[in-house]
Design a protein around this motif. Structure first.
Motif, PDB file in Angstrom:
ATOM      1  N   THR A 113       9.702 -18.294   2.994  1.00  0.00           N
ATOM      2  CA  THR A 113      10.497 -17.798   1.871  1.00  0.00           C
ATOM      3  C   THR A 113      10.064 -16.407   1.430  1.00  0.00           C
ATOM      4  N   THR A 114       8.786 -16.080   1.589  1.00  0.00           N
ATOM      5  CA  THR A 114       8.257 -14.829   1.028  1.00  0.00           C
ATOM      6  C   THR A 114       7.793 -13.810   2.068  1.00  0.00           C
ATOM      7  N   ILE A 115       7.053 -14.246   3.073  1.00  0.00           N
ATOM      8  CA  ILE A 115       6.380 -13.286   3.955  1.00  0.00           C
ATOM      9  C   ILE A 115       7.344 -12.491   4.842  1.00  0.00           C
ATOM     10  N   PRO A 116       8.374 -13.100   5.471  1.00  0.00           N
ATOM     11  CA  PRO A 116       9.277 -12.280   6.292  1.00  0.00           C
ATOM     12  C   PRO A 116       9.913 -11.126   5.533  1.00  0.00           C
ATOM     13  N   LYS A 117      10.269 -11.331   4.268  1.00  0.00           N
ATOM     14  CA  LYS A 117      10.832 -10.244   3.472  1.00  0.00           C
ATOM     15  C   LYS A 117       9.788  -9.153   3.232  1.00  0.00           C
ATOM     16  N   MET A 118       8.542  -9.550   3.005  1.00  0.00           N
ATOM     17  CA  MET A 118       7.466  -8.556   2.864  1.00  0.00           C
ATOM     18  C   MET A 118       7.327  -7.732   4.140  1.00  0.00           C
ATOM     19  N   LEU A 119       7.369  -8.421   5.288  1.00  0.00           N
ATOM     20  CA  LEU A 119       7.245  -7.734   6.566  1.00  0.00           C
ATOM     21  C   LEU A 119       8.394  -6.751   6.776  1.00  0.00           C
ATOM     22  N   MET A 120       9.601  -7.162   6.413  1.00  0.00           N
ATOM     23  CA  MET A 120      10.759  -6.284   6.549  1.00  0.00           C
ATOM     24  C   MET A 120      10.620  -5.052   5.657  1.00  0.00           C
ATOM     25  N   ASN A 121      10.149  -5.261   4.432  1.00  0.00           N
ATOM     26  CA  ASN A 121       9.975  -4.141   3.502  1.00  0.00           C
ATOM     27  C   ASN A 121       8.911  -3.164   3.978  1.00  0.00           C
ATOM     28  N   ILE A 122       7.831  -3.709   4.531  1.00  0.00           N
ATOM     29  CA  ILE A 122       6.765  -2.838   5.052  1.00  0.00           C
ATOM     30  C   ILE A 122       7.276  -2.042   6.242  1.00  0.00           C
ATOM     31  N   HIS A 123       8.011  -2.725   7.137  1.00  0.00           N
ATOM     32  CA  HIS A 123       8.501  -2.070   8.351  1.00  0.00           C
ATOM     33  C   HIS A 123       9.514  -0.972   8.040  1.00  0.00           C
ATOM     34  N   THR A 124      10.422  -1.239   7.110  1.00  0.00           N
ATOM     35  CA  THR A 124      11.474  -0.267   6.773  1.00  0.00           C
ATOM     36  C   THR A 124      11.047   0.710   5.690  1.00  0.00           C
ATOM     37  N   GLN A 125       9.865   0.441   5.079  1.00  0.00           N
ATOM     38  CA  GLN A 125       9.375   1.244   3.957  1.00  0.00           C
ATOM     39  C   GLN A 125      10.420   1.293   2.835  1.00  0.00           C
TER      40      GLN A 125
ATOM     41  N   THR B   8       0.840  -1.190   0.000  1.00  0.00           N
ATOM     42  CA  THR B   8       0.000   0.000   0.000  1.00  0.00           C
ATOM     43  C   THR B   8       0.877   1.243   0.000  1.00  0.00           C
ATOM     44  N   GLU B   9       0.415   2.262  -0.649  1.00  0.00           N
ATOM     45  CA  GLU B   9       1.152   3.524  -0.667  1.00  0.00           C
ATOM     46  C   GLU B   9       0.661   4.480   0.417  1.00  0.00           C
ATOM     47  N   ASP B  10      -0.370   4.094   1.135  1.00  0.00           N
ATOM     48  CA  ASP B  10      -0.923   4.930   2.194  1.00  0.00           C
ATOM     49  C   ASP B  10      -0.150   4.686   3.492  1.00  0.00           C
ATOM     50  N   PRO B  11       0.595   5.688   4.004  1.00  0.00           N
ATOM     51  CA  PRO B  11       1.378   5.498   5.240  1.00  0.00           C
ATOM     52  C   PRO B  11       0.517   5.116   6.431  1.00  0.00           C
ATOM     53  N   LYS B  12      -0.743   5.561   6.435  1.00  0.00           N
ATOM     54  CA  LYS B  12      -1.626   5.261   7.564  1.00  0.00           C
ATOM     55  C   LYS B  12      -1.983   3.780   7.630  1.00  0.00           C
ATOM     56  N   LEU B  13      -1.899   3.101   6.495  1.00  0.00           N
ATOM     57  CA  LEU B  13      -2.264   1.684   6.458  1.00  0.00           C
ATOM     58  C   LEU B  13      -1.071   0.748   6.662  1.00  0.00           C
ATOM     59  N   GLN B  14       0.128   1.321   6.729  1.00  0.00           N
ATOM     60  CA  GLN B  14       1.329   0.488   6.836  1.00  0.00           C
ATOM     61  C   GLN B  14       1.293  -0.412   8.075  1.00  0.00           C
ATOM     62  N   SER B  15       0.956   0.185   9.219  1.00  0.00           N
ATOM     63  CA  SER B  15       0.930  -0.601  10.469  1.00  0.00           C
ATOM     64  C   SER B  15      -0.139  -1.678  10.420  1.00  0.00           C
ATOM     65  N   LEU B  16      -1.289  -1.330   9.851  1.00  0.00           N
ATOM     66  CA  LEU B  16      -2.379  -2.306   9.751  1.00  0.00           C
ATOM     67  C   LEU B  16      -1.997  -3.475   8.853  1.00  0.00           C
ATOM     68  N   VAL B  17      -1.401  -3.166   7.713  1.00  0.00           N
ATOM     69  CA  VAL B  17      -0.991  -4.212   6.769  1.00  0.00           C
ATOM     70  C   VAL B  17       0.107  -5.074   7.381  1.00  0.00           C
ATOM     71  N   PHE B  18       1.059  -4.443   8.073  1.00  0.00           N
ATOM     72  CA  PHE B  18       2.134  -5.189   8.729  1.00  0.00           C
ATOM     73  C   PHE B  18       1.558  -6.161   9.755  1.00  0.00           C
TER      74      PHE B  18
END
Length: 309
Positions: free
Chosen positions: A76-88, A18-28
């Protein structure tokens, strides 16, 4: 278009959830919850099958392997997604991307082979129940898994090695949430004919043969069930296949959606949705489907939980 030599490529960019910063925490939080449910749910299935001696049969041996590959594929996939979301930061290193391609191909192919073996097990159990223990036995299941592993271990590194031969353009954005072989090839500016031929050949073998096996098994199962006179007998036979058929439908539907999207469309929104379905849904739903629809697994889980408490 400017080319980059394959040795100078430092990494790729994955799609943003998501490109919405407000949704980052929710998506994470949502992705983290799904990942934990996937790992814990499948781990419980494995522990319950190992704990209950009544479940030490070929079908549940295959189910425990399916749960294990589900944990590995999600990891294989989800931890990297979580890291990318957390670090933006949506970047993934060149080596990391190739490793992700390698393991996604290997584990998804193994999933497909296991589902095919489970379909064959159901076919023998329903169509040849008196000869089941003769036709299907634990050693045969182990051989099927080992044969599948051998084939996949040969195939997946071959794709990765072929990717190493490619040069890439300046636009290195992958239209998925993880590195997928077709998307990576699409970013290349060199000749990808051999890569595409290899993909279609491998897909026809590692994807086509298991699918044909599943279809054949279910044609035989339906034909056999329709010959059963009683309605209760038909219901019991079909209900035996319910859990497996649900997992098969979920796995192949999401996988087919991702690869068709990767090959023929460039819609970022569709790619994100399909990525989430492919990397989360089948693996997360596997323990729920089997624990809710299978009385033996449900009973084993109750025994395991009561023992631990």
């Amino acid at each position: 278009m400017e080319l980059r030599n394959k040795m100078s490529v430092s990494g790729f960019l994955l799609m943003e959830v998501t490109e919405d910063p407000k949704l980052q925490s929710l998506v994470f939080s949502l992705f983290l919850s799904m990942y934990l449910v996937t790992v814990l749910g499948n781990l419980l299935i494995i522990l319950a099958i190992n704990y209950d001696p009544h479940l030490h049969t070929p079908m549940y041996f295959l189910l425990s392997n399916l749960s294990f590959t589900g944990i590995c594929l999600s990891t294989t996939t989800i931890p990297k997604m979580l890291m990318n979301i957390h670090t933006q930061n949506q970047s993934i290193g060149y080596a990391g991307c190739l490793m992700q391609v390698h393991f996604v191909l290997m584990l998804a192919s193994l999933d497909s082979c296991i589902l095919s073996a489970m379909a064959y097990d159901l076919y023998v159990a329903i169509c040849h129940p008196l000869r089941y223990t003769v036709i299907v036995y634990s050693r045969l299941c182990c051989l099927l898994i080992l044969l599948s592993l051998f084939t996949i271990i040969v195939d997946a590194p071959l794709h990765s090695l072929m990717l190493l031969q490619l040069s890439f353009c300046t636009d290195l954005e992958i239209l998925l949430l993880f590195c997928e072989v077709v998307q990576v090839i699409k970013l290349s500016c060199s000749d990808t004919l051999i890569n595409n031929i290899l993909i279609y050949f491998a897909s026809s073998i590692l994807g086509g043969i298991p699918v044909c096996g599943i279809i054949f098994s279910y044609i035989q199962i339906v034909s056999s069930v329709l010959r059963i006179a009683s309605a209760s007998g038909k219901y019991k036979a079909f209900s035996t296949c319910g859990s497996h058929l649900s997992i098969v439908s979920l796995f192949y539907w999401t996988a087919f959606g991702v690869y068709v999207s990767s090959a023929f469309t460039n819609s970022p929104r569709n790619s994100v949705v399909l990525s989430m379905r492919y990397t989360v849904a089948p693996q997360m739903m596997n323990p729920f489907i089997y624990s809710l629809k299978n009385r033996n697994v449900k009973g084993a889980l109750k025994k395991l939980i009561s023992k631990e408490s």
